[in-house]
Design an enzyme around this catalytic site. Sequence first.
Site, PDB file in Angstrom:
ATOM      1  CB  CYS A 110      42.533  37.788  72.011  1.00 47.23           C
ATOM      2  SG  CYS A 110      43.596  38.393  73.295  1.00 47.23           S
ATOM      3  CG  HIS A 152      45.421  32.759  72.659  1.00 47.09           C
ATOM      4  ND1 HIS A 152      44.738  33.236  71.889  1.00 47.09           N
ATOM      5  CD2 HIS A 152      45.620  33.850  73.832  1.00 47.09           C
ATOM      6  CE1 HIS A 152      44.370  34.399  72.282  1.00 47.09           C
ATOM      7  NE2 HIS A 152      44.648  34.968  73.130  1.00 47.09           N
ATOM      8  CD  GLU A 153      45.795  32.962  77.664  1.00 53.90           C
ATOM      9  OE1 GLU A 153      46.354  34.089  78.094  1.00 53.90           O
ATOM     10  OE2 GLU A 153      44.814  32.875  76.980  1.00 53.90           O
ATOM     11  CG  HIS A 156      48.578  36.967  75.558  1.00 46.25           C
ATOM     12  ND1 HIS A 156      48.400  38.217  74.781  1.00 46.25           N
ATOM     13  CD2 HIS A 156      47.348  36.398  75.340  1.00 46.25           C
ATOM     14  CE1 HIS A 156      47.151  38.319  74.502  1.00 46.25           C
ATOM     15  NE2 HIS A 156      46.539  37.277  74.782  1.00 46.25           N
TER      16      HIS A 156
END
Length: 196
Positions: A110, A152-153, A156
């Site tokens: 990341c 993953h995004e 966030h």
Amino acid sequence: MRLKLVQAGEPVLRTPAEPLAIKEIASREIARLIEDMRDTLEDAPGVGLAAPQVGVPIQLAIIEDRAEYSKDIPTEQLAERGRVPVPFHVIINPVLKPLGKSQVDFFEGCLSVAGFIAVVPRYRKVRVTCLDENGAQRRIEASGWYARILQHEIDHLNGTLYVDRMRSQTFASLENYARFLKHKSVKDVLRDWKAR
């Protein structure tokens, strides 16, 4: 313009981001942010970037996995990961739904946890409903590496980092990953870890 990437420990990375209204999406500020995030992602380089990673707490992320990023990865590893190039696109106010229960483990890094990597389990297939940079509805069905990037995004945007999901015993600096783990399969890394 390149933006500063915030690092783990910054409160913006642990706070759920705010959704964008249609009129906000159409603003010059958002268009400029997308352009600057794209420059930042290209410079890093990376395959995805969420607005909180540049200190902006909104539900917006960009994704692009260029063919050149995987040119040095052996063909069998690309096939194992289900990794194919993904053209640039924007996701706004995304909602993610796993398609099935099947998960797969791979190393993940990341830009906001710079210098480290770990094995992270992720759903193999997902569906994402979102808006694009024009405010149009979009539905994405993804598998393999693309599904991993989306998860993953979107994490966030929800205040979650990969370290919250990782197999903690596999957490390593990039230097030690290159020295000890890079040439092993994920299956072998996990087997070795369980044997200890």
